[in-house]
Motif scaffolding. Structure first.
Motif, short mmCIF file in Angstrom:
data_model
loop_
_atom_site.label_atom_id
_atom_site.label_comp_id
_atom_site.label_asym_id
_atom_site.label_seq_id
_atom_site.Cartn_x
_atom_site.Cartn_y
_atom_site.Cartn_z
N TYR A 73 10.21 -12.10 -98.53
CA TYR A 73 10.08 -12.29 -97.09
C TYR A 73 8.81 -11.66 -96.56
CZ TYR A 73 14.90 -13.59 -97.57
OH TYR A 73 16.04 -14.21 -97.98
N TYR A 74 8.06 -12.41 -95.77
CA TYR A 74 7.00 -11.80 -94.98
C TYR A 74 7.59 -11.49 -93.61
CZ TYR A 74 6.05 -16.60 -93.18
OH TYR A 74 6.14 -17.85 -92.63
N CYS A 75 6.89 -10.70 -92.82
CA CYS A 75 7.45 -10.11 -91.60
C CYS A 75 8.16 -11.13 -90.71
CB CYS A 75 6.38 -9.37 -90.82
SG CYS A 75 4.93 -10.38 -90.41
N SER A 76 7.47 -12.17 -90.30
CA SER A 76 8.04 -13.15 -89.38
C SER A 76 9.10 -14.01 -90.05
CB SER A 76 6.95 -14.06 -88.83
OG SER A 76 5.94 -13.29 -88.23
N GLU A 77 8.94 -14.22 -91.33
CA GLU A 77 9.93 -14.99 -92.08
C GLU A 77 11.27 -14.28 -92.06
OE1 GLU A 77 10.51 -16.83 -96.59
OE2 GLU A 77 9.00 -15.28 -96.24
N LEU A 78 11.25 -12.97 -92.23
CA LEU A 78 12.49 -12.20 -92.19
C LEU A 78 13.14 -12.34 -90.81
CD1 LEU A 78 14.46 -10.23 -93.55
CD2 LEU A 78 13.07 -8.37 -92.63
N VAL A 79 12.36 -12.22 -89.75
CA VAL A 79 12.90 -12.37 -88.40
C VAL A 79 13.50 -13.78 -88.23
CG1 VAL A 79 12.32 -12.42 -85.93
CG2 VAL A 79 11.39 -10.62 -87.41
N TYR A 80 12.80 -14.78 -88.72
CA TYR A 80 13.30 -16.16 -88.63
C TYR A 80 14.69 -16.27 -89.26
CZ TYR A 80 13.85 -21.11 -89.66
OH TYR A 80 14.35 -22.39 -89.77
N PHE A 81 14.83 -15.77 -90.49
CA PHE A 81 16.09 -15.91 -91.21
C PHE A 81 17.18 -14.98 -90.68
CE2 PHE A 81 13.43 -17.99 -94.49
CZ PHE A 81 14.18 -19.15 -94.61
N PHE A 139 21.88 -9.11 -92.10
CA PHE A 139 21.01 -9.87 -93.00
C PHE A 139 19.79 -9.04 -93.38
CE2 PHE A 139 17.43 -12.62 -93.91
CZ PHE A 139 17.96 -13.45 -94.88
N ALA A 140 19.15 -8.42 -92.40
CA ALA A 140 17.95 -7.61 -92.68
C ALA A 140 18.29 -6.46 -93.63
CB ALA A 140 17.36 -7.09 -91.38
N LYS A 141 19.40 -5.81 -93.41
CA LYS A 141 19.80 -4.71 -94.30
C LYS A 141 20.02 -5.21 -95.72
CE LYS A 141 22.00 -1.58 -91.01
NZ LYS A 141 23.29 -0.99 -90.57
N SER A 142 20.54 -6.43 -95.85
CA SER A 142 20.79 -6.98 -97.19
C SER A 142 19.48 -7.29 -97.92
CB SER A 142 21.67 -8.23 -97.10
OG SER A 142 20.92 -9.36 -96.68
N LYS A 143 18.38 -7.32 -97.21
CA LYS A 143 17.08 -7.66 -97.80
C LYS A 143 16.16 -6.44 -97.93
CE LYS A 143 18.36 -11.85 -98.11
NZ LYS A 143 18.79 -12.33 -99.41
N LEU A 144 16.69 -5.24 -97.76
CA LEU A 144 15.85 -4.04 -97.84
C LEU A 144 15.11 -3.91 -99.16
CD1 LEU A 144 18.03 -1.37 -96.00
CD2 LEU A 144 15.85 -2.35 -95.24
N SER A 145 15.69 -4.41 -100.23
CA SER A 145 15.03 -4.29 -101.54
C SER A 145 14.25 -5.56 -101.90
CB SER A 145 16.06 -3.99 -102.63
OG SER A 145 16.98 -5.04 -102.73
N ALA A 146 14.21 -6.53 -101.01
CA ALA A 146 13.48 -7.77 -101.30
C ALA A 146 11.98 -7.50 -101.33
CB ALA A 146 13.80 -8.84 -100.26
N GLU A 147 11.28 -8.28 -102.14
CA GLU A 147 9.83 -8.16 -102.22
C GLU A 147 9.17 -8.81 -101.00
OE1 GLU A 147 7.96 -9.30 -105.92
OE2 GLU A 147 9.92 -9.17 -106.89
N TYR A 148 7.95 -8.34 -100.71
CA TYR A 148 7.15 -8.96 -99.66
C TYR A 148 6.66 -10.32 -100.16
CZ TYR A 148 3.76 -9.71 -95.98
OH TYR A 148 3.06 -10.25 -94.94
N ASP A 149 6.67 -11.31 -99.30
CA ASP A 149 6.30 -12.67 -99.67
C ASP A 149 4.81 -12.90 -99.41
OD1 ASP A 149 6.19 -15.31 -100.31
OD2 ASP A 149 7.60 -15.98 -98.78
#
Length: 120
Positions: free
Chosen positions: A48-56, A28-38
Motif C-alpha cells: 500500500y502507498y499512502c493514498s491507496e491505504l486510505v482508499y481501501f 483495516f489499517a491496523k491489519s495492514k501495519l506490517s504490509a510493505e510500502y507499494d
C-alpha cells in the motif's frame, strides 16, 4: 511542498453521513501495519502507498467511497517526466501509465470530506 520548500498539510474529515465507516477503516489499517510500502503504485498486490491505504480503508454499503483516476506520469508536454522514468527504471518496472490510482490531491478534492484546516 510550496515554492519555499515548506510542507503543505491539509486536514480533512469524512462527512457526517460517512462517519460510520471509520471503525472498519481503522481495523483495516491496523491489519495492514506490517504490509510493505507499494513503490510501484499497484492496486493489485498486498502492498500500500499512502493514498491507496486510505482508499481501501473506507467503504459504504460495500463500495469504496473515494474515486480513483487513471494515473499519469507525464509532464505538460505529454512526455514521461524524467524523474518518473528514473524512478521506475530503478525499480525495474514499467511505468503504470493509465492504471487506476489515487493521490492525496484527489482525496482532498472529494465531496466525501470537508477540509477543516490548511497549513502552508
Amino acid at each position: 511542498r510550496d515554492s519555499k520548500g515548506n510542507p503543505k498539510v491539509v486536514i480533512g474529515r469524512l462527512n457526517d453521513s460517512l462517519r460510520a465507516c471509520i471503525p472498519a477503516g481503522i481495523d483495516f489499517a491496523k491489519s495492514k501495519l506490517s504490509a510493505e510500502y507499494d513503490h510501484g503504485f499497484s492496486f493489485t498486490n498486498d502492498k500500500y502507498y499512502c493514498s491507496e491505504l486510505v482508499y481501501f480503508m473506507f467503504k459504504q454499503n460495500g463500495n469504496y467511497i473515494f474515486d480513483t483516476n487513471k494515473m499519469t506520469f507525464k509532464d505538460a508536454s505529454g512526455k514521461f517526466d524524467k524523474n518518473w522514468v528514473e524512478y521506475f527504471k530503478k525499480l525495474k518496472m514499467e511505468i503504470p501509465e493509465g492504471e487506476d490510482g489515487i493521490n492525496p490531491g484527489g482525496i482532498s478534492k472529494s465531496d466525501k470530506i470537508k477540509i477543516i484546516k490548511v497549513y502552508y
